[in-house]
Design an enzyme around this catalytic site. Structure first.
Site, PDB file in Angstrom:
ATOM      1  N   GLU A  71      -4.484  -9.554   4.723  1.00 23.44           N
ATOM      2  CA  GLU A  71      -5.037  -8.974   5.970  1.00 23.44           C
ATOM      3  C   GLU A  71      -6.236  -8.236   5.864  1.00 23.44           C
ATOM      4  OE1 GLU A  71      -3.748  -6.202   9.888  1.00 23.44           O
ATOM      5  OE2 GLU A  71      -3.165  -5.810   7.766  1.00 23.44           O
ATOM      6  N   ASN A 107       0.805  -1.167   0.261  1.00 21.43           N
ATOM      7  CA  ASN A 107       0.108   0.056  -0.070  1.00 21.43           C
ATOM      8  C   ASN A 107       0.969   1.237   0.149  1.00 21.43           C
ATOM      9  OD1 ASN A 107      -2.578   1.322   0.368  1.00 21.43           O
ATOM     10  ND2 ASN A 107      -1.734   2.108   2.035  1.00 21.43           N
ATOM     11  N   ASP A 159      -0.088  -6.965   3.617  1.00 17.63           N
ATOM     12  CA  ASP A 159      -0.436  -6.014   4.735  1.00 17.63           C
ATOM     13  C   ASP A 159      -1.587  -5.064   4.307  1.00 17.63           C
ATOM     14  OD1 ASP A 159      -0.035  -4.703   7.196  1.00 17.63           O
ATOM     15  OD2 ASP A 159       0.469  -2.994   6.194  1.00 17.63           O
ATOM     16  N   ASP A 200       0.946   6.635   0.347  1.00 17.97           N
ATOM     17  CA  ASP A 200       0.363   5.733  -0.257  1.00 17.97           C
ATOM     18  C   ASP A 200       1.078   5.553  -1.797  1.00 17.97           C
ATOM     19  OD1 ASP A 200      -1.630   5.215   1.958  1.00 17.97           O
ATOM     20  OD2 ASP A 200      -3.026   4.381   0.514  1.00 17.97           O
TER      21      ASP A 200
END
Ligand code: CA
Length: 547
Positions: free
Chosen positions: A275, A146, A234, A203
């Site tokens: 996740e 990310n 993640d 990001d």
């Protein structure tokens, strides 16, 4: 904004693609392209072990766990001998971030191609994967797609030079967009950058094909050069923002789908687990054709809550939803991870509750993950570094973790609660893990269907694990008191009709023989006269010769 038009177009394309695929599937009478991915065969009966390298084992006395230290402890995880009773028997490890990072936890990279200096070198890491593979251990590493670190050279260049190609790797705006997540003021000029997890983690923009290409290049490097077997991804819901929507957008699902395809093209038996910390219905939107697996957060909470209350009620429904909707190799039960209060601390330090929670975790379907230290009932509550304290190996100073000063103080019980002490105690939570993780490889516990049973006592949970013609009966008393005269029954079909004898898989006496009616039901079956407080039982069932 241009970026929004692109993502809107992409989301329409994704919707169109899905509609076309669904139509094709309908015409063909099968799920052609949205079919479930198949988990690699090595996941069958496997258990995974999550490790924070900084806290696992220090080889050089600087107080920081490292890759050579981890290598020296691999036999603890799995010594490669399936009959060994001294190793945990885990067949995969998930390493929290091992790439270069300015933070202690590592969830913000400054170099995706280099092992964190505190942990060792790339050569050390290659030795780790080779040594792990020799023992039958797959290695998954945390991959943070990310965002990068705000100290990554790409981001620093993007900040300083508005003509840099890396400008388009991140999201800049001026003036500050409203109601669209967290925008951080640039330290360089009058503009803002998007960073959903805060200023140090800008990001990356996955609507830019160059960013996707770089993510693929990084994956290729870790698979082919470093020898890893997949990734734990993640915070995957946040990859692409669309029209002010920050999580779970169509473009994010597309990125995950393509990433998995790419990794599998490099290594057909790789495993990628994401996740998605969300309720079941939300997690389901990440199946069937994206990553291989996702963590079962809802089940984790139901397990903790049920054991805390000493009540079986409510524990199984999240598992039954997973079992109904997803193949067993593609969801990952666990109790707690590195972001959560340790299991035993959830129970006020009660080891017997931590032990019975582990018993339930390791007798359920799915690919279970055990966070390091949970197998010895380590304690820990926030702040975060206290959830990630050094592993407690022995009664030596600093728990045998380091010969120097540990980067983070050990928990106060390290002298009494550690691997060496628990190894000598046949009833310890550690030896329970060793036994159950091994049983998962050789009995229906690893791969069988779970058939729930009803019990006459709310504190008692019971289920069958069935795999072909093999079955194991699982019974656990979650209560603080022994329970007598508890009977089990089924609401539907359980086993083929007839008489079944039992054999305990954990030592101790067999349960009473079972009689299954011609309809396959079980009625008023009392396995044992008394079930001890917070104790679990496993009985292998065998069809008795017809009488
Ligand atoms: Ca070290």
């Amino acid at each position: 904004m241009a970026a929004n038009r692109v993502t809107l177009k992409q989301s329409r394309l994704i919707a169109l693609r899905r509609a076309v695929l669904a139509a094709v599937s309908l015409l063909a009478g099968t799920d052609v392209a949205l079919a479930q991915r198949t988990a690699p065969s090595w996941t069958k009966g496997a258990t995974c072990y999550e490790i924070f390298v900084r806290s696992f084992a220090d080889s050089d006395g600087d107080g920081i766990g490292d890759i050579p230290g981890l290598i020296s402890r691999l036999d603890y995880i799995n010594d490669g001998n399936p009959k060994s009773t001294t190793s945990l028997g885990a067949r995969c490890i998930w390493l929290m971030p091992v790439m270069e990072s300015p933070s202690y936890h590592g969830y913000d990279q400054t170099d995706y191609y280099r092992v964190e200096k505190d942990y060792g070198t790339n050569a050390d890491f290659k030795r780790l994967t080779a040594a792990a593979h020799q023992r039958g251990i797959r290695v998954l590493v945390d991959m943070v797609l990310n965002h990068s670190s705000n100290q990554h050279p790409y981001f620093l260049e993007a900040l300083r030079d508005t003509t840099s190609p890396y400008r388009k790797w991140y999201r800049f705006a001026s003036p500050k967009p409203v109601d669209q997540g967290q925008w951080i003021k640039s330290p360089v000029r009058d503009e803002y950058y998007y960073a959903v997890f805060g200023r140090s983690q800008p990001d990356l923009d996955y609507t830019n094909p160059d960013v996707v290409a770089e993510a693929n290049k990084i994956a290729k490097f870790w698979i082919e050069q470093m020898g890893v077997d997949g990734f734990r991804l993640d915070a995957v819901p946040y990859l692409v923002e669309e029209n002010g929507k920050l999580q779970g957008t169509g473009a994010t699902h597309k990125v995950l789908h393509d990433y998995e395809d790419y990794v599998r093209s490099l290594k057909p038996d790789a495993y990628n687990i994401g996740e998605v910390w969300a309720p079941h219905d939300v997690v389901m939107t990440y199946y069937p054709d994206q990553l291989d697996g996702y963590f079962a957060f809802e089940l984790a909470d139901s397990l903790i809550s049920g054991v805390k209350k000493g009540s079986a009620r409510g524990i199984l429904p999240p598992l039954l939803r997973l079992q109904r909707d997803i193949p067993a190799g593609r969801y990952a039960p666990f109790l707690r991870n590195h972001d959560q209060t340790r299991t035993r601390t959830e129970f006020g330090g009660d080891m017997s509750k931590a032990r019975i929670a582990s018993f339930l975790l390791l007798t359920m379907p799915g690919l279970p993950f055990v966070y390091y230290g949970e197998e010895i009932g380590m304690v820990g509550a926030k702040p975060d570094p206290r959830l990630r304290t050094p592993m407690q190996w022995s009664t030596a100073s600093s728990g045998g973790f380091t010969s120097g000063k540990p980067w983070q103080a050990l928990q106060s019980d390290s002298a009494t609660s550690n691997v060496a002490t628990q190894t000598d105690d046949p009833a310890s939570i550690l030896n329970l893990h060793r036994t159950l993780i091994h049983l998962r490889t050789s009995t229906p516990l690893g791969d069988g269907t779970l058939v729930p049973l009803t019990t006459s006592n709310d504190a008692v949970i019971a289920y069958l694990r069935r795999d072909g013609n093999r079955s194991v009966l699982v019974v656990a008393n979650l209560g603080a008191d022994a329970a007598s005269g508890v009977t089990l029954a089924s609401s539907g079909t359980t086993l083929p009709a007839g008489h079944w004898t039992t054999r305990s898989l954990l030592g101790g006496s067999a349960a009473a023989p079972l009689n299954v009616t011609s309809s396959g039901a079980l009625n008023d079956y009392m396995p044992l006269p008394t079930l001890a407080a917070r104790e679990g039982y496993l009985f292998e069932l065998r069809a008795a010769a017809p009488r």
